[in-house]
Design an enzyme around this catalytic site. Structure first.
Site, mmCIF file in Angstrom:
data_model
loop_
_atom_site.group_PDB
_atom_site.id
_atom_site.type_symbol
_atom_site.label_atom_id
_atom_site.label_comp_id
_atom_site.label_asym_id
_atom_site.label_seq_id
_atom_site.Cartn_x
_atom_site.Cartn_y
_atom_site.Cartn_z
ATOM 1 N N GLU A 289 -12.458 24.094 41.960
ATOM 2 C CA GLU A 289 -11.888 23.979 43.305
ATOM 3 C C GLU A 289 -12.954 23.470 44.270
ATOM 4 O O GLU A 289 -14.110 23.905 44.233
ATOM 5 C CB GLU A 289 -11.378 25.331 43.792
ATOM 6 C CG GLU A 289 -10.819 25.273 45.228
ATOM 7 C CD GLU A 289 -10.455 26.627 45.786
ATOM 8 O OE1 GLU A 289 -9.335 27.091 45.487
ATOM 9 O OE2 GLU A 289 -11.287 27.214 46.519
ATOM 10 N N PHE A 290 -12.542 22.561 45.158
ATOM 11 C CA PHE A 290 -13.405 22.070 46.237
ATOM 12 C C PHE A 290 -12.635 22.121 47.547
ATOM 13 O O PHE A 290 -11.405 22.120 47.563
ATOM 14 C CB PHE A 290 -13.857 20.630 45.965
ATOM 15 C CG PHE A 290 -14.671 20.472 44.712
ATOM 16 C CD1 PHE A 290 -16.028 20.718 44.713
ATOM 17 C CD2 PHE A 290 -14.071 20.094 43.527
ATOM 18 C CE1 PHE A 290 -16.779 20.583 43.557
ATOM 19 C CE2 PHE A 290 -14.808 19.960 42.362
ATOM 20 C CZ PHE A 290 -16.167 20.211 42.377
ATOM 21 N N GLY B 273 -0.005 30.856 52.598
ATOM 22 C CA GLY B 273 -0.919 30.764 53.725
ATOM 23 C C GLY B 273 -0.773 31.953 54.646
ATOM 24 O O GLY B 273 0.053 32.847 54.435
ATOM 25 N N ALA C 250 5.802 31.177 49.674
ATOM 26 C CA ALA C 250 5.527 30.114 48.708
ATOM 27 C C ALA C 250 6.781 29.747 47.926
ATOM 28 O O ALA C 250 6.956 28.586 47.513
ATOM 29 C CB ALA C 250 4.414 30.549 47.761
ATOM 30 N N TYR D 52 -2.180 37.299 41.432
ATOM 31 C CA TYR D 52 -3.081 38.310 41.992
ATOM 32 C C TYR D 52 -3.284 39.438 40.983
ATOM 33 O O TYR D 52 -2.461 40.363 40.912
ATOM 34 C CB TYR D 52 -2.507 38.852 43.309
ATOM 35 C CG TYR D 52 -2.299 37.768 44.328
ATOM 36 C CD1 TYR D 52 -3.322 37.397 45.192
ATOM 37 C CD2 TYR D 52 -1.086 37.078 44.392
ATOM 38 C CE1 TYR D 52 -3.138 36.386 46.113
ATOM 39 C CE2 TYR D 52 -0.895 36.065 45.313
ATOM 40 C CZ TYR D 52 -1.921 35.711 46.166
ATOM 41 O OH TYR D 52 -1.738 34.702 47.075
ATOM 42 N N LYS E 116 9.540 32.687 42.177
ATOM 43 C CA LYS E 116 8.822 31.418 42.220
ATOM 44 C C LYS E 116 9.072 30.602 40.954
ATOM 45 O O LYS E 116 9.261 29.378 41.013
ATOM 46 C CB LYS E 116 7.320 31.669 42.399
ATOM 47 C CG LYS E 116 6.937 32.280 43.733
ATOM 48 C CD LYS E 116 5.457 32.611 43.791
ATOM 49 C CE LYS E 116 5.097 33.387 45.036
ATOM 50 N NZ LYS E 116 3.659 33.774 45.080
ATOM 51 N N GLN F 81 -6.170 34.645 41.764
ATOM 52 C CA GLN F 81 -7.225 35.014 42.688
ATOM 53 C C GLN F 81 -8.466 35.372 41.888
ATOM 54 O O GLN F 81 -8.393 35.748 40.719
ATOM 55 C CB GLN F 81 -6.762 36.214 43.512
ATOM 56 C CG GLN F 81 -7.737 36.761 44.515
ATOM 57 C CD GLN F 81 -8.014 35.773 45.630
ATOM 58 O OE1 GLN F 81 -8.900 34.925 45.473
ATOM 59 N NE2 GLN F 81 -7.287 35.871 46.725
#
Length: 613
Positions: free
Chosen positions: A19-20, A110, A128, A150, A175, A186
């Site tokens: 991840e960036f 978010g 989401a 999570y 989802k 996470q």
């Protein structure tokens, strides 16, 4: 190619992904492109690019994702957060993603606005699940869509003390039924909790075939380790905390211990589950991730690492809107498919040769006071300005309801007295060295000059000193005094600047000053704009400079610092006096950073400020 298809095609060994986040400065952006080219040698299956809350980094995120996918040739996953975001922003992002060949999305909720008064109009996304449904309704199966998992349970609002993965299952099933294809979890350090979570998912028919990718955070420094786990509410097993804490003042040792810990986690997870790979939250750094991959027998088994970034004199141009960056041509971009070997990996992880030097130059502490040229400069999560509190109720509990300058001064003094653990601008405990200048900071805040960062001066202190010490043994450390303050505009113009003018003119004191519109003043020219305010000299090392203040970093922070006044104000209803008062501060104060360069004079900065009538 879809992430799920790429994983399904793996016959043996484990994959890695990274991840960036979009860097805060142009220099950081340029240097991240070079970093991505090097890390391509680690052969990640894919990379992900974060998306700021409410679309706050949407332009930079899309630019970076497009470069990674189209020009660097790395399968790229674009994060999308949906709460408090208009459908128009999501529509535009998905169109741009498709245009640039990006077919993989990580759909996230978010942060939820703190009160209904601050919801963006026409926002229909509450979760989401809503975003996944919307992507499917508008684009069918054109995207592979992932969601977050999570292992210790999702934290929602103020209910952060009651995490329970089983409570998340109905939402996760929703989802998947809406069209989610995979999970990236996470970060975690407690393997037992991840294994139980994985087993829990497998026990449900709706989830048993879902691709699960565990998320891991390399341990770069003690402070970033503690901060990241606090933000994510991840449990740190006591045995791991003890191992890391023993070396907390020596970042080299923390990193070395952290590499061993991550390798142990990878080995144990691989032994106890059938997962196929690991996702690294890199924080835009590369040495720790490369070192973990190089030393992990699990990841080396079947992992092919290409030395495909051999330098040449030829340069290619990377084009993005309103910017043009150059990077060295690589053998991949010239069509060469070199044989797999570990030369690049070892160079990066060991810091060998030019490649290793390029990889490790910003490996020392980053964050707010690191080098603004670093891709890792700024907040460690890359998600934009955030109060780092769970709810408006928590904000009010910490910072009360200030309606006057004196009320606000009490909040800052409570933080300086360790009565509260954080402020909107800083969410870490005070360093012990602050006690040396505590009384001076009390006085400055009582004047209505609110301090967000500071340090005392010290001259040639041993690196093992209990107050000022840091870094390897047998070193000598130095500090210049500095302070960062929010001050009334009229106080700066009529009192502070006139009183300090002689020292400002002879550069004993240098300053950066900004307002809420991003207008910056300084008494430095561009080529003089970088100041190391903490540095250390250690055996067999170059001089280390972990704390830097410069024009670019101040510009980036100035914007964020003023936005945090608005974020704080939004914890209160618009009709309240507190909301009005905090917005008044936002409009009528400057942010000023003052550096006193005579580090031998330990009281110089504080005497100069407190002598002002």
């Amino acid at each position: 190619m879809f992430i799920t298809d790429k994983v399904a095609n793996i016959d043996q060994g484990k994959f890695v992904s990274f991840e960036f986040f979009p860097p805060k400065t142009d220099a950081g952006f340029r240097n991240l492109l070079a970093r991505l080219s090097r890390m391509k040698a680690l052969n990640p299956l894919f990379i992900t690019i974060t998306w700021g809350a409410g679309g706050s980094t949407s332009e930079k995120s899309l630019e970076l994702a497009a470069i990674c996918q189209k020009q660097l040739g790395i399968t790229t996953v674009l994060h999308l957060t949906c709460t408090n975001t208009n459908k128009e922003i999501i529509d535009a992002a998905l169109v741009q993603a498709k245009k640039n060949g990006i077919r993989n999305i990580l759909a996230l909720r978010g942060d939820v606005p703190r009160t209904e008064e601050y919801w963006t109009p026409n926002c229909d996304f509450l979760s989401a699940t809503d975003l996944v449904k919307y992507i499917r309704s508008q684009h069918g199966k054109e995207f592979c869509v992932g969601v977050a998992g999570y292992p210790e349970g999702h934290v929602d609002g103020s209910d952060y003390t009651n995490q329970n993965p089983e409570k998340d299952i109905p939402y996760l099933i929703e989802k998947v039924q809406a069209g989610a294809d995979y999970i990236i979890t996470q970060l975690f350090y407690d393997v037992d909790k991840f294994v139980k979570y994985h087993q829990l998912l497998k026990s449900y028919d709706e989830l048993k075939d879902l691709l699960v990718i565990p998320g891991l955070l390399p341990i770069n420094t003690f402070n970033s380790f503690k901060k990241a786990t606090k933000l994510s509410h991840a449990t740190i097993p006591q045995s791991i905390l003890d191992r890391v804490s023993r070396h907390k003042l020596n970042d080299d040792e923390v990193k070395a211990v952290g590499i061993k810990i991550l390798n142990e986690i990878i080995a144990e997870v691989s032994e106890k589950t059938d997962i196929k790979g690991f996702h690294f939250y890199t924080l835009n750094l590369e040495k720790a991730a490369a070192s973990i991959i190089e030393t992990s027998s699990v990841l080396q088994d079947g992992l092919k690492v290409r030395d495909d970034i051999a330098e040449s004199d030829e340069e290619i141009e990377i084009e993005i809107p309103q910017k043009s960056f150059k990077r060295r041509q690589s053998s991949v971009s010239s069509g060469v498919d070199p044989k797999p070997h570990f030369k690049s990996l070892i160079a990066i992880s060991k810091g060998k040769g030019q490649m290793g030097k390029d990889a490790n130059w910003d490996d020392f502490p980053n964050g707010r006071f690191g080098d603004s040229n670093s891709p890792a400069y700024g907040e460690i999560d890359g998600y934009g300005p955030n109060l780092k509190v769970e709810s408006s109720e928590k904000a009010v509990e910490l910072w009360t309801t200030p309606e006057s300058t004196l009320d606000l001064a009490r909040v800052f003094i409570d933080y300086l007295s360790n009565k509260i653990p954080q402020l909107p601008w800083v969410d870490t405990p005070l360093d012990i060295e602050t006690s040396i200048i505590q009384e001076q900071l009390f006085e400055l805040n009582l004047r209505g000059w609110f301090s967000t960062a500071s340090q005392p001066a010290t001259n040639a202190c041993p690196s093992n000193d209990k107050i000022f010490g840091w870094g390897p043994a047998n070193g000598i450390v130095y500090q210049k005094a500095f302070v960062e303050l929010f001050v009334p505009k009229h106080d700066w113009d009529q009192k502070i600047f006139p009183a300090l003018k002689p020292q400002i003119e002879n550069k004993t004191i240098t300053y950066f000053l900004g307002d809420n519109k991003g207008q910056i003043q300084t008494n430095l020219s561009n080529h003089q704009s970088k100041s190391a305010v903490t540095w250390g000299v250690f055996p067999s090392k170059e001089i280390l400079q972990p704390t830097l203040i410069d024009l670019d970093s101040f510009k980036a922070w100035n914007e964020e610092a003023f936005l945090l006044w608005l974020e704080w104000a939004r914890c209160y209803k618009k009709a309240t006096n507190t909301y009005t008062f905090l917005n008044f501060i936002y409009e009528n104060y400057y942010l000023v950073s003052l550096i006193h360069h005579d580090f031998v004079d330990e009281n110089g900065l504080w005497d100069s400020l407190l002598d002002i009538e």
